[in-house]
Motif scaffolding. Sequence first.
Motif, mmCIF file in Angstrom:
data_model
loop_
_atom_site.group_PDB
_atom_site.id
_atom_site.type_symbol
_atom_site.label_atom_id
_atom_site.label_comp_id
_atom_site.label_asym_id
_atom_site.label_seq_id
_atom_site.Cartn_x
_atom_site.Cartn_y
_atom_site.Cartn_z
ATOM 1 N N SER A 96 1.377 5.538 -0.193
ATOM 2 C CA SER A 96 1.013 6.698 0.026
ATOM 3 C C SER A 96 2.135 7.728 -0.510
ATOM 4 N N TYR A 97 1.321 8.763 -1.215
ATOM 5 C CA TYR A 97 2.450 9.620 -1.946
ATOM 6 C C TYR A 97 2.467 11.126 -1.180
ATOM 7 N N GLN A 99 3.572 0.979 3.391
ATOM 8 C CA GLN A 99 3.228 0.814 4.754
ATOM 9 C C GLN A 99 3.645 -0.295 5.545
ATOM 10 N N LYS A 106 0.808 -1.050 0.068
ATOM 11 C CA LYS A 106 -0.006 0.150 0.093
ATOM 12 C C LYS A 106 0.852 1.210 0.079
ATOM 13 N N ASN A 156 -2.628 14.292 -3.603
ATOM 14 C CA ASN A 156 -3.540 13.320 -3.155
ATOM 15 C C ASN A 156 -2.855 12.102 -2.639
ATOM 16 N N SER A 157 -2.687 11.611 -1.373
ATOM 17 C CA SER A 157 -1.834 10.723 -0.792
ATOM 18 C C SER A 157 -2.059 9.374 -1.322
ATOM 19 N N ASP A 158 -3.337 9.152 -2.007
ATOM 20 C CA ASP A 158 -3.806 7.786 -2.285
ATOM 21 C C ASP A 158 -3.490 7.466 -3.568
ATOM 22 N N ASN A 159 -3.513 8.540 -4.534
ATOM 23 C CA ASN A 159 -3.424 8.067 -5.959
ATOM 24 C C ASN A 159 -2.357 8.909 -6.662
#
Length: 787
Positions: free
Chosen positions: A492-493, A541, A490, A512-515
Motif C-alpha cells: 500500500s502506498y 502488509q 501486498k 492511490n494506496s493500491d497502485n
Amino acid sequence: MTKTMGYRDWRWQALWWHHFFLLWTTIDGQTRYSIPEELKQGSVVGNLAKDLGLGLSDIFDRKLRVASEAGKQYFSVDAGKGELVVNDRIDREALCGQSASCVLPLQVVTENPLQLHRIEVEIKDINDNAPVFLTEEKSIKIAESTATGIRFPLETAQDLDVGSNSVKSYTLSKNDCFSISIKELPGNRKVPELVLEKSLDREKQSVHQFLLTALDGGNPVKTGTTQIIITVLDINDNVPTFKRPLYNVTVPENTNVGSILVRVEASDADEGVNGEIQYAFADHTPLSILSIFRLDSGTGEISLVGQLDYESSAMHEIDLTAKDKGVPEMEGHCRVQFAVIDINDNTPEVVLTSNPNPIREDDAPSGTVVALISARDLDSGDNGKVTLQLPKGSPFTLKPSFSNNYALVTSGPLDRESFSEYNIEITVIDSGSPPLSSKKTIQFSITDVNDNPPVFTQPSYSVYLKENGVPGSILYSVSASDLDSGENAKISYSILDSKVQDVSVSSYVYINSDNGSIYSMHSFDYEKLKVFQIQVQAKDQGSPSLSSNATVHVFILDQNDNAPAVIYPSSAAMGSLSHQRMPRSAKAGHLVTKVTAVDADSGHNAWISYKVSEATDASLFTVNLYTGEVRTKRAVSEQDDSSQRLLIEIKDDGEPVQSATVTVSILLEDGLHEPILDLRQKAVEPSKKTGRITLYLILSLASISVLSLVTFLILAVKCIRNSRSSASCCTRQSDCDDYKNPNRNLQLQLNTDGPIKYVEVLGGDMLSQSQSFRSCMSPCQSTVISL
C-alpha cells in the motif's frame, strides 16, 4: 458330542488367554510384542504409549500413528488409553506361510518433534489347521511275491500350522499285513512308509483297504485321513531303482524358460516290458510345482516351464516315481531339491514414512527434520544392501537411524525468495552386480516470512508538470515490488506529511494506496510555486510490516498565461493615453519616450517585443523591437500634423502569444528648442534633484555590496564547518524565491536622454543588459542585487 465341543472351547479359550498375557520384550532397542493369531478385533496387544515413554496427551499433541510395512493395517492405537489393539483378522499362515518365525514390523510416527519408533509384533501360531492329504485315497499295487519288510512311501499330510502344531505322527487302521513307519528326513520332515509285515497271497485277498491318519501336535489334536487301497499283483519282482535317492540342484532364479535343469535315472533288473521305465511326478505333487517344472517321462529330464522367483520360494522339493511296464507294475522313488540362487532382479525403492509439512523459512535451522524415509530391497545378501544418495549441492542431508530408516534434515538455513519449493530427488542403489537403482522425489514448500521490505523501481523520481493543469489529473505513478509472497508482498502506498510553502503536501496531491498513482488536488501556478517534493512510502502488509521511501520531485513548467503588463508610461498602464511633447525641430533619431513592460512568465514566455501597430504618420516614428524606445525616423517637417497618435503593440514570445497595447499621443510644438537646449546643458550639470537620486543610488549600492560581502564570508565559514550538511552553500542564480516573485529582477535606471528624465523599472530578461547577483543563504533564501 456336546461334551467334546465344550472341552475344546475351554481348551481354546485357555490357549488364547495364555498368549494374550505374554509380556512384551525389547530387543536391540526395539519394542516387541507377542500375540496369537486370530485374535478378535479390538484385542489389546500392549500399552504402546507407556512402552514408548509417552503420556496420553502426547497421543493427540504429537499425532501418534502406526503404519505397517506389510501394507495392510492390522493394528491401530486406542487414543484414549494409548494401547495397541488388533484392527483386523490376522492369519499367520496367510502372512508367513510355513516360516518358523512370523514377525510384523510396525512404524510408529510422532510429530513435534518428528520421531520414528520401530516395533515388532510376533504372531504365534495356534492349532487352527488340521492335517490334510492332497488325495482322498492312495492306490498301491504290490506283487504277491514281495518280500516282507519292504517299505512303500506314502503321501505326507500338509498342515499349514508350524512347530508343535504341525504334523507329528501317523497311524494306520488295524490290518493283518501292514504297519506304519515314520522316516525322518532333513528339515524335520516326517514321511510315512507302509511296511509289509506279512507275505501277500493274491488268491486269498487281492485287495487290502485301510485308513492312514495324520495327527498334529496341537492341543486339542487335529487329524486328517486318507484311504489306502492295496492291490496285490502277480509277480514282477524287481522294483526300478534310482541311482540316487536325493538329487540336490542349484538354479539361478533368472534361468531361461525351457532350460534343462537335471536328468534323473533309474534302472530295473527285469527284462522286457518289466524293465521298461517311465518317469512321473508323484501323485501328491502340487500345482505350483507343475506350473514351473516339466518332467520328460521317457528320459527323466526336468526342464523349466515357468519363471523362478527367489523372493517367492527359495527351495522347491519334488518327489518322482519310476514305474516299469511289468505286470504287476513296480515303481521306484526319489526326491529332487532345487535350491534357487538369488539374482539382483528387484529394484530398491524409497518409502516415504511421513509426508513433509510446509516449513517456515525462518524456522528451519541446520538439522531440522523435514521427512522420515526408509529404503527396502526384496533381494537378499549384497543384492538387498542399499545406499541412499542426495544430489550434489543440496541443502539437505540424510541422517540414518536404524534398519534402513533415515531422517531427511536441513544442512543450512532456507530462503523462500531463493527457492519457494524443493523437489528433493533421492537415489537408492543396491550392492548387486550389476547394481540396480531407483529415484524418489520428495516435494515440500517453504512458507514465507516478511523479511524483505518493498523496493521502489528507483530511489527518486522527477515529474515535470505544466501549470494550470486540470485538478484531479494524474501526476505520476510510482511502483514498488516486494520479494515476499502473499500478504507479505501486498503493498500500500501513502504520502508522508511534509510542508510546501507552510502548507501540508496532502493539500496539493493525493495518492492511490493500491497502485501508487499520484493525483493533483488543484491546478498549479508556476508564478507561485515552481518545485516541491513528495515523500512516498510503500508499506507491505506483513507482521510486522516493512516499508521504504522514495522522493518524487515535482517541477512546475511555465505556460504562457500572463500577458505583458505596461509599467511605463504609468498613465498608459492605468488605461489612459500617454501624452508626450516634442519640438518640431527634432531631428531623426530623437528619443520621444520609452515604453516599458514586464511579463510575469519566464523564459521564452517572458521575452517581450515592441511594434507600432497604428500611427498617424507611419513614416515619422519607429519603436525599438527590444527596448521599446520611441524615436523619430526622420526630421519633423512643417507639414506634419501637430498631433500624432501611436498605437504600440507589446507581444511576448510564448505559445500562444500574449499581447498588450499602449497608445501614445505626441504633440508637436514650436518654440521648445530653447528649453530643450537648456535641458541638454543641464544634463551636463545635473540638477539638485538628479544629484540627490544619484546619491541615493550610490549609497544603496554600497550598502548592498557590503551586506553581500558579509553574507558571503558568513556562508563560507558555515560551509567549511558543515561540509557534509544537506544545506546548500552556494553563490548562484536563485531558483527559490523567484518562484514566489516570478521571473523578474526589477531594475532602476536613470534616463537623462532627451528632454524627458525618468526612473525606469525594467524586467531582467535575456535581452537586457542588467546583471543579477545572488548570495544564496539556503536553497530557498537569496539576496538579489540588480545593476
